[in-house]
Design a protein around this motif. Structure first.
Motif, PDB file in Angstrom:
ATOM      1  N   THR A   1       2.773  57.508   7.629  1.00 46.66           N
ATOM      2  CA  THR A   1       3.496  57.675   9.005  1.00 46.66           C
ATOM      3  C   THR A   1       3.061  56.512   9.919  1.00 46.66           C
ATOM      4  N   ASP A   2       3.967  56.072  10.739  1.00 52.48           N
ATOM      5  CA  ASP A   2       5.450  56.094  10.638  1.00 52.48           C
ATOM      6  C   ASP A   2       6.052  54.950   9.971  1.00 52.48           C
ATOM      7  N   ALA A   3       6.934  54.984   9.112  1.00 45.09           N
ATOM      8  CA  ALA A   3       7.423  53.960   8.458  1.00 45.09           C
ATOM      9  C   ALA A   3       9.049  53.812   8.306  1.00 45.09           C
ATOM     10  N   ALA A   4       9.620  54.657   9.583  1.00 43.04           N
ATOM     11  CA  ALA A   4      10.905  54.473   9.519  1.00 43.04           C
ATOM     12  C   ALA A   4      11.767  54.754  10.802  1.00 43.04           C
ATOM     13  N   ILE A   5      10.861  55.302  11.619  1.00 46.44           N
ATOM     14  CA  ILE A   5      11.554  55.404  13.201  1.00 46.44           C
ATOM     15  C   ILE A   5      11.030  54.469  14.221  1.00 46.44           C
ATOM     16  N   MET A   6       9.558  54.618  14.441  1.00 50.28           N
ATOM     17  CA  MET A   6       9.102  53.848  15.527  1.00 50.28           C
ATOM     18  C   MET A   6       8.845  52.301  15.108  1.00 50.28           C
ATOM     19  N   ILE A   7       9.486  51.403  15.741  1.00 51.00           N
ATOM     20  CA  ILE A   7       9.067  50.011  15.161  1.00 51.00           C
ATOM     21  C   ILE A   7       7.835  49.588  15.446  1.00 51.00           C
ATOM     22  N   GLU A   8       7.564  49.466  16.781  1.00 47.75           N
ATOM     23  CA  GLU A   8       6.379  49.087  17.201  1.00 47.75           C
ATOM     24  C   GLU A   8       5.683  50.039  17.992  1.00 47.75           C
ATOM     25  N   PRO A   9       5.111  51.181  17.730  1.00 45.38           N
ATOM     26  CA  PRO A   9       4.674  52.320  18.520  1.00 45.38           C
ATOM     27  C   PRO A   9       3.276  51.869  19.317  1.00 45.38           C
ATOM     28  N   THR A  10       3.283  52.269  20.503  1.00 43.21           N
ATOM     29  CA  THR A  10       2.294  52.197  21.537  1.00 43.21           C
ATOM     30  C   THR A  10       1.250  53.257  21.242  1.00 43.21           C
ATOM     31  N   LEU A  11       0.227  53.279  22.018  1.00 40.26           N
ATOM     32  CA  LEU A  11      -0.977  54.072  21.719  1.00 40.26           C
ATOM     33  C   LEU A  11      -0.488  55.562  21.901  1.00 40.26           C
ATOM     34  N   GLU A  12       0.296  55.543  22.907  1.00 40.57           N
ATOM     35  CA  GLU A  12       0.486  57.104  23.167  1.00 40.57           C
ATOM     36  C   GLU A  12       1.498  57.471  22.284  1.00 40.57           C
ATOM     37  N   ASP A  13       2.707  56.736  21.744  1.00 35.68           N
ATOM     38  CA  ASP A  13       3.296  57.003  20.521  1.00 35.68           C
ATOM     39  C   ASP A  13       2.836  57.524  19.170  1.00 35.68           C
ATOM     40  N   LYS A  14       1.382  56.920  19.137  1.00 38.57           N
ATOM     41  CA  LYS A  14       0.693  56.880  17.791  1.00 38.57           C
ATOM     42  C   LYS A  14       0.061  58.529  17.837  1.00 38.57           C
ATOM     43  N   VAL A  15      -0.307  58.637  19.081  1.00 39.64           N
ATOM     44  CA  VAL A  15      -0.658  60.150  19.355  1.00 39.64           C
ATOM     45  C   VAL A  15       0.182  61.303  18.774  1.00 39.64           C
ATOM     46  N   ASP A  16       1.251  61.146  19.083  1.00 44.76           N
ATOM     47  CA  ASP A  16       2.274  62.205  18.718  1.00 44.76           C
ATOM     48  C   ASP A  16       2.579  61.870  17.088  1.00 44.76           C
ATOM     49  N   ILE A  17       2.782  60.797  16.499  1.00 42.68           N
ATOM     50  CA  ILE A  17       2.721  60.341  15.414  1.00 42.68           C
ATOM     51  C   ILE A  17       1.760  61.037  14.325  1.00 42.68           C
ATOM     52  N   ILE A  18       0.689  60.845  14.942  1.00 47.64           N
ATOM     53  CA  ILE A  18      -0.644  61.545  14.306  1.00 47.64           C
ATOM     54  C   ILE A  18      -0.573  63.048  14.017  1.00 47.64           C
ATOM     55  N   GLN A  19      -0.393  63.581  15.506  1.00 51.09           N
ATOM     56  CA  GLN A  19       0.020  64.913  15.706  1.00 51.09           C
ATOM     57  C   GLN A  19       0.930  65.616  14.936  1.00 51.09           C
ATOM     58  N   ASN A  20       2.267  65.170  14.732  1.00 51.11           N
ATOM     59  CA  ASN A  20       3.267  65.274  13.964  1.00 51.11           C
ATOM     60  C   ASN A  20       2.667  65.444  12.654  1.00 51.11           C
ATOM     61  N   ALA A  21       1.979  64.547  12.028  1.00 45.84           N
ATOM     62  CA  ALA A  21       1.776  64.307  10.479  1.00 45.84           C
ATOM     63  C   ALA A  21       0.780  65.542  10.048  1.00 45.84           C
ATOM     64  N   ILE A  22      -0.152  65.614  11.064  1.00 37.93           N
ATOM     65  CA  ILE A  22      -1.337  66.604  10.955  1.00 37.93           C
ATOM     66  C   ILE A  22      -0.646  68.056  10.860  1.00 37.93           C
ATOM     67  N   GLU A  23       0.301  68.252  11.682  1.00 35.30           N
ATOM     68  CA  GLU A  23       0.823  69.882  11.807  1.00 35.30           C
ATOM     69  C   GLU A  23       1.678  70.005  10.277  1.00 35.30           C
ATOM     70  N   LEU A  24       2.501  68.810   9.732  1.00 34.31           N
ATOM     71  CA  LEU A  24       2.971  68.973   8.647  1.00 34.31           C
ATOM     72  C   LEU A  24       1.940  69.271   7.504  1.00 34.31           C
ATOM     73  N   ALA A  25       0.822  68.483   7.549  1.00 29.95           N
ATOM     74  CA  ALA A  25      -0.055  68.811   6.541  1.00 29.95           C
ATOM     75  C   ALA A  25      -0.590  70.359   6.532  1.00 29.95           C
ATOM     76  N   HIS A  26      -0.609  70.858   7.727  1.00 27.92           N
ATOM     77  CA  HIS A  26      -1.039  72.041   7.918  1.00 27.92           C
ATOM     78  C   HIS A  26      -0.125  73.212   7.389  1.00 27.92           C
ATOM     79  N   ILE A  27       1.474  72.845   7.448  1.00 32.87           N
ATOM     80  CA  ILE A  27       2.302  73.523   6.846  1.00 32.87           C
ATOM     81  C   ILE A  27       2.293  73.572   5.143  1.00 32.87           C
ATOM     82  N   LEU A  28       1.845  72.259   4.739  1.00 31.30           N
ATOM     83  CA  LEU A  28       1.642  72.095   3.478  1.00 31.30           C
ATOM     84  C   LEU A  28       0.281  72.549   2.806  1.00 31.30           C
ATOM     85  N   GLY A  29      -0.480  73.341   3.693  1.00 32.10           N
ATOM     86  CA  GLY A  29      -1.588  74.058   3.129  1.00 32.10           C
ATOM     87  C   GLY A  29      -3.022  73.022   3.158  1.00 32.10           C
TER      88      GLY A  29
END
Length: 468
Positions: free
Chosen positions: A301-329
């Motif tokens: 992540t992220d390889a399709a939406i945010m072209i050049e993410p800022t530090l703040e963008d990366k916080v959400d990118i990481i949090q989104n991925a972590i929450e998906l990982a939780h859903i996946l067990g």
């Protein structure tokens, strides 16, 4: 030429050296990969050997090995040891007494029964017993034995890896096993792959597709490629922009629980998503990759939406991925924040941001995962590389999530894994009001179906949260 004492040799026993009553043995255990490799080599895909569900209903009640696999072990002794190099097969008769099941250990014995001086033929009794001493195979082999002594270095064979793509695909689909299908709006499924994907996912019980696009074009594609869309709801749209607008509207108004990109440009659909399905969280994309050479699923992540993410963008990118990982067990996924190097330097912005993100996680600004970075790709996924570079980290060498510096690098990583490492990929968009399947127009139907399994699981988790 000198050889070290550890060099292994293969040598024969000549006709004159073998006496009646002499014997040789080989012990081998049948592994699942032996069955798959023998099937791939021979083309024998009898379901008794390769189809677990069929095998359960067969007379043996389980997958069994090919009978001829056991017979090849007889050939192994005759050709490599007794008599060995220079041996020429003349005939082989075999009887098969019982099946060879996974985990069975066969002891193969070949015993000299008779010798014929005039043509240097030897007749061998051949027998294979399993670990319980029960006869599995017996028979008689006749060979022309070598008359000259031969000693050669043993050829080291290359390692063979069984890459069961179908099994890995079924494993990806299994993340949502037992859940009911969810309604998914498919925006503009107007080519073979974008229409086959949701149809394949529907057959797997993952989704109930709502096909949004020019109805005549959808039906023409289905007819041309033999895709059965009977019973699927079709919502007519004038063109791709209109397809995106209607599909997003269905998700916004509760008519669908997920969204899927068809054969339209990503910008066409995502502009509607940003307009109507935004939340307080930045929207980001995750590739879920099943890589044959990696021990567990890998998220990029992220390889399709945010072209050049800022530090703040990366916080959400990481949090989104972590929450998906939780859903996946994964209760505490390991997050590797990638850069070109693993040391912090002012010359590379991504290294500074990686260090900052790790400190933000320490302060509770990113929750639910273990972060480390900057990490170069090699020491993020290889324990050997991490140890070589002296990196002490619970994340290094065993990452669950790879956070890339920007879209360009992330897209390259994902596509290289897919096309060079034969990875199976699922692509989903996170941070919107509904989960979104976002795949490339070049992606296969199985990639789209695997992505549907992930969004199906996400939609059901959302239902559970709304009930609380």
């Amino acid at each position: 030429m000198e050889h070290s004492s550890t060099t292994q040799f293969i040598q024969n026993r000549t006709f004159d050296e073998i006496q009646v009553g002499d014997f040789a043995q080989l012990i081998r255990t049948l592994r699942p990969e032996d069955i798959h490799l023998f099937a791939a080599m021979s083309g024998d895909v009898n379901p008794t050997h390769v189809d677990v569900e069929y095998a359960r209903s067969s007379q043996f009640r389980e997958v069994v090995g090919h009978s001829m696999w056991g017979s090849t072990l007889i050939s192994t002794i005759l050709g490599t040891e007794f008599p060995g190099p220079g041996t020429v097969y003349v005939s082989q008769g075999l009887n098969f007494w019982r099946p060879i099941t996974i985990g069975d250990t066969l002891t193969i014995t070949v015993t000299c029964k008779a010798k014929y001086e005039h043509n240097h033929h030897i007749v061998f009794d051949c027998q294979a017993l399993n670990q319980d001493g029960l006869k599995v195979i017996d028979g008689v082999a006749e060979v022309m034995a070598p008359t000259q002594k031969i000693k050669r270095e043993r050829v080291v064979l290359p390692a063979v890896t069984i890459n069961d793509r179908e099994l890995r695909y079924r494993h990806l689909l299994s993340v949502s096993a037992g859940l009911s299908p969810i309604p998914i709006a498919v925006a503009h499924p107007c080519d073979k792959e974008s229409l086959s994907g949701p149809v394949q996912a529907a057959k797997a019980g993952l989704v109930d597709p709502i096909l949004v696009g020019p109805e005549s074009k959808i039906r023409a594609v289905a007819e041309e490629h033999g895709i059965d869309i009977k019973g699927f709801r079709i919502v007519n749209a004038e063109h791709s922009h209109n397809s995106a607008e209607i599909a997003v509207g269905l998700c916004r108004d509760g008519g669908a629980e997920a969204l899927m990109k068809g054969s339209l440009h990503t910008d066409e659909m995502m502009s509607q998503v940003i307009k109507h399905l935004r939340t307080g969280r930045r929207i980001s994309h995750v590739f879920l990759a099943d890589v044959p050479t990696y021990p567990h699923p890998l998220m990029i992540t992220d390889a399709a939406i945010m072209i050049e993410p800022t530090l703040e963008d990366k916080v959400d990118i990481i949090q989104n991925a972590i929450e998906l990982a939780h859903i996946l067990g994964l209760p505490e996924p390991k997050v590797a924040i990638l850069s070109a190097v693993e040391t912090v330097t002012s010359k590379i912005r991504s290294t500074i941001e990686a260090a900052a993100l790790c400190k933000m996680a320490d302060r509770g600004q990113i929750k639910g995962g273990l972060l480390d970075g900057p990490l170069a790709f090699d020491n993020a996924v290889s324990l050997v590389a991490a140890k070589t570079k002296g990196i002490k980290s619970v994340v290094a060498g065993n990452a669950d999530i790879l956070v890339v510096p920007d879209l360009e690098s992330g897209n390259m990583v994902a596509k290289q894994l897919e096309y060079l490492a034969n990875a199976l990929m699922a692509g989903v968009v996170l941070g919107a009001r509904v989960p979104i399947v976002l795949t490339s127009r070049a992606d296969t139907a199985e990639t789209r179906a695997a992505s549907c399994a992930v969004v199906q699981l996400m939609a059901h988790k959302k239902r559970e949260m709304l009930k609380r």
